[in-house]
Structures are given as C-alpha cells and as structure tokens.
Design an enzyme around this catalytic site. Sequence first.
Site, PDB file in Angstrom:
ATOM      1  N   SER A 111     -50.838  58.651 -54.429  1.00  0.00           N
ATOM      2  CA  SER A 111     -50.450  59.870 -54.530  1.00  0.00           C
ATOM      3  C   SER A 111     -50.954  61.040 -55.647  1.00  0.00           C
ATOM      4  O   SER A 111     -49.983  61.897 -56.348  1.00  0.00           O
ATOM      5  CB  SER A 111     -48.749  60.013 -54.826  1.00  0.00           C
ATOM      6  OG  SER A 111     -48.389  59.446 -53.609  1.00  0.00           O
ATOM      7  N   GLU A 162     -53.263  50.287 -56.991  1.00  0.00           N
ATOM      8  CA  GLU A 162     -52.476  51.269 -56.225  1.00  0.00           C
ATOM      9  C   GLU A 162     -51.383  50.492 -55.584  1.00  0.00           C
ATOM     10  O   GLU A 162     -51.283  49.702 -54.502  1.00  0.00           O
ATOM     11  CB  GLU A 162     -53.432  51.386 -54.917  1.00  0.00           C
ATOM     12  CG  GLU A 162     -54.711  52.046 -55.419  1.00  0.00           C
ATOM     13  CD  GLU A 162     -55.519  52.736 -54.239  1.00  0.00           C
ATOM     14  OE1 GLU A 162     -55.828  53.918 -54.553  1.00  0.00           O
ATOM     15  OE2 GLU A 162     -55.781  52.339 -53.024  1.00  0.00           O
ATOM     16  N   GLY A 193     -49.993  57.792 -50.498  1.00  0.00           N
ATOM     17  CA  GLY A 193     -49.528  58.758 -49.384  1.00  0.00           C
ATOM     18  C   GLY A 193     -48.118  59.201 -49.397  1.00  0.00           C
ATOM     19  O   GLY A 193     -47.480  59.988 -48.514  1.00  0.00           O
ATOM     20  N   LYS A 253     -61.080  58.003 -46.732  1.00  0.00           N
ATOM     21  CA  LYS A 253     -60.317  57.233 -45.791  1.00  0.00           C
ATOM     22  C   LYS A 253     -61.010  57.441 -44.357  1.00  0.00           C
ATOM     23  O   LYS A 253     -62.127  57.884 -44.069  1.00  0.00           O
ATOM     24  CB  LYS A 253     -58.800  57.659 -45.699  1.00  0.00           C
ATOM     25  CG  LYS A 253     -58.102  57.255 -47.010  1.00  0.00           C
ATOM     26  CD  LYS A 253     -56.713  56.960 -46.905  1.00  0.00           C
ATOM     27  CE  LYS A 253     -56.346  56.730 -48.468  1.00  0.00           C
ATOM     28  NZ  LYS A 253     -54.907  56.541 -48.452  1.00  0.00           N
ATOM     29  N   GLU A 300     -55.099  49.486 -46.796  1.00  0.00           N
ATOM     30  CA  GLU A 300     -55.138  49.773 -45.502  1.00  0.00           C
ATOM     31  C   GLU A 300     -56.180  48.854 -44.835  1.00  0.00           C
ATOM     32  O   GLU A 300     -55.837  48.740 -43.584  1.00  0.00           O
ATOM     33  CB  GLU A 300     -55.321  51.143 -45.345  1.00  0.00           C
ATOM     34  CG  GLU A 300     -54.382  52.317 -45.684  1.00  0.00           C
ATOM     35  CD  GLU A 300     -54.665  53.535 -46.260  1.00  0.00           C
ATOM     36  OE1 GLU A 300     -56.004  53.961 -46.299  1.00  0.00           O
ATOM     37  OE2 GLU A 300     -53.852  54.246 -46.778  1.00  0.00           O
ATOM     38  N   ASN A 348     -61.390  58.610 -52.157  1.00  0.00           N
ATOM     39  CA  ASN A 348     -61.426  57.868 -51.081  1.00  0.00           C
ATOM     40  C   ASN A 348     -61.043  58.705 -49.741  1.00  0.00           C
ATOM     41  O   ASN A 348     -59.973  59.347 -49.905  1.00  0.00           O
ATOM     42  CB  ASN A 348     -60.574  56.929 -51.024  1.00  0.00           C
ATOM     43  CG  ASN A 348     -60.259  55.979 -49.932  1.00  0.00           C
ATOM     44  OD1 ASN A 348     -61.252  56.152 -48.865  1.00  0.00           O
ATOM     45  ND2 ASN A 348     -59.504  55.080 -49.967  1.00  0.00           N
ATOM     46  N   HIS A 392     -58.615  47.349 -50.022  1.00  0.00           N
ATOM     47  CA  HIS A 392     -57.671  48.491 -49.946  1.00  0.00           C
ATOM     48  C   HIS A 392     -56.494  48.157 -49.194  1.00  0.00           C
ATOM     49  O   HIS A 392     -56.555  47.345 -48.291  1.00  0.00           O
ATOM     50  CB  HIS A 392     -58.039  49.798 -49.433  1.00  0.00           C
ATOM     51  CG  HIS A 392     -57.359  51.237 -49.637  1.00  0.00           C
ATOM     52  ND1 HIS A 392     -56.206  51.321 -48.793  1.00  0.00           N
ATOM     53  CD2 HIS A 392     -57.446  52.137 -50.516  1.00  0.00           C
ATOM     54  CE1 HIS A 392     -55.904  52.443 -49.181  1.00  0.00           C
ATOM     55  NE2 HIS A 392     -56.331  52.858 -50.252  1.00  0.00           N
TER      56      HIS A 392
HETATM   57  P1  13P Z   1     -53.469  59.057 -51.679  1.00  0.00           P
HETATM   58  O1  13P Z   1     -53.974  59.397 -52.928  1.00  0.00           O
HETATM   59  O2  13P Z   1     -53.341  60.008 -50.476  1.00  0.00           O
HETATM   60  O3  13P Z   1     -51.828  58.506 -51.948  1.00  0.00           O
HETATM   61  O4  13P Z   1     -54.245  57.616 -51.230  1.00  0.00           O
HETATM   62  C1  13P Z   1     -54.422  56.586 -52.457  1.00  0.00           C
HETATM   63  C2  13P Z   1     -55.342  55.778 -51.919  1.00  0.00           C
HETATM   64  O5  13P Z   1     -54.979  55.147 -51.099  1.00  0.00           O
HETATM   65  C3  13P Z   1     -56.688  55.849 -52.491  1.00  0.00           C
HETATM   66  O6  13P Z   1     -57.458  54.836 -52.063  1.00  0.00           O
END
Ligand code: 13P
Length: 249
Positions: free
Chosen positions: A210, A167, A173, A12, A100, A10, A98
């Site tokens: 992470s 997640e 993150g 993002k 976010e 991903n 997600h």
């Molecule tokens: P990170 O791997 O940067 O923690 O992000 C995880 C994520 O949101 C994948 O969709």
Amino acid sequence: MTNNIYLIANWKMYGSIKSVNSINKVIQLSKKPLLKNINIVYCPPFTLSHIFAKKLKNSKINVGAQDCYIHHDTGPFTGNISAKQLKNIGLKYVILGHSEKRNDGDTNKIINKKIFAAIKNKLKVILCIGEKYEENIKKLTIKTLKKQINDCLKNIPKKNVIFIAYEPVWSIGTGLIPKNEDLEKIIKKIRTIVLKEKKFINSKFLYGGSVNEKNIKNLTKIKGLNGFLIGGASQNSNKFIDIVKKTII
Ligand code: 13P
C-alpha cells in the site's frame, strides 16, 4: 532511509501494449541529475518483459521479472520461463516469493530453488517475505519472517546480494500500513537475521504494501530502509513520478 534508494515497480498481472508508452515520463525524469541516487526497476508481466527491456536498454532504469522457474536453464517445462531466458532478454532482477505466488503454491522450498536458478544466471533476487493477518494478530510476525528467510536462503552462497522486501500480506492492496516505529523495529530484526554470520553483507531492505504518493513521504523517515516495492501506485505514471519526487526531496 539510506542514501541509495531503490524504487521497484511491481505491475503484477496488469499492463498491455498500450500501457508501455505511459512510462515515457518516468524515463525523462530518470535522466535528471537529482535522481542519481534513485534506482528504478520495472517488473512488468512476462508479456511485456522484452519490450520493456528494449525500451529501457539505454536508460538508467532496470527491468525485472515477477517470477522464474526452478530450473535455471532451458528444457521441456511447458508454460514456464527460466532465469536464463530472462537474462537473455536483458533483465537484471527477479521478484521471488511474492505472497501472490505463495498463494499459488510457492513454498519456501520452491522459492529456495528459484533463488538458486536466479543467482546462477546473475539475476538480482528480490525476495518477498511477510506475515499474514492472523500471524500478526498472534504476534507470530518475527517467527514467520525468520522461517521464511532461513528456508528461502538455505545454502545460498553468502556472497550474494539479496533484496529483502518486507511485505505484510495484510498490507498488500488494503491501504493498511504498519506504524513507522513498528516497521523500523521489524526491518532491524530482518537485517539481523539476514546478515547473521556475516552473510549477504551488501543486502538491501525494502518495504512493500500500500505504498502510494500520499504516504511515501512519511515512510521515507524509516531508518534502515533501502527502498520500496510498489504495486498499484506504480502502474500509474503520474502517481509513480510523485512517489519518485517525494523520495528525493
Ligand atoms: P500494493 O502497493 O498494490 O499494495 O502492492 C504491494 C505489492 O504487492 C508489491 O509487490
């Protein structure tokens, strides 16, 4: 881990035209026979969807989007992109729910509509679920996950294969990851909730939050996982290659 592993990148809201060639090394690696059981899926931002789809067309690597609109077709919906349009450029997957996007206002009800739109266009859905830090502290993890699963998958025909990505929001993150034994229990619980009444029987279960080249080896020991959803570390091809290699060996 199961035999057939999914590694979903991903990206993002990162990546530019310049970064497209950075995946060449991953494409080369994906051709190795050793990787026959590894399924790599890139989910770049919309601006790069088409270029990724074209570049990866004759490879083993698939491409997905990070969202789609609630209406499955086309129409007067300025600023939105439909599942039909994603399918049209060769995408196979879509990440929905997600955290976010939930922060931007996506509710379970909206996510449910997006799932309908995606499956109508034969896109594979990667549904993200996860509890917030406060919910985890209050031991509301399973309750939260159950509601997200049941509401998001409400009335979705049970023959569909859904990729459920667990997640924990506090893990994204931050470098914080649940212990393997806790993850194993949660994945088992999620599996039971999703597969209840013989629904979604071929679904896949992923972990995200992470994941990087340093912790992947330990995470592969978790029973019942079909793969990982990787954010930050997937945007750096050297790190991602390291992750891929450590997943097989
Ligand atoms: P990170 O791997 O940067 O923690 O992000 C995880 C994520 O949101 C994948 O969709």
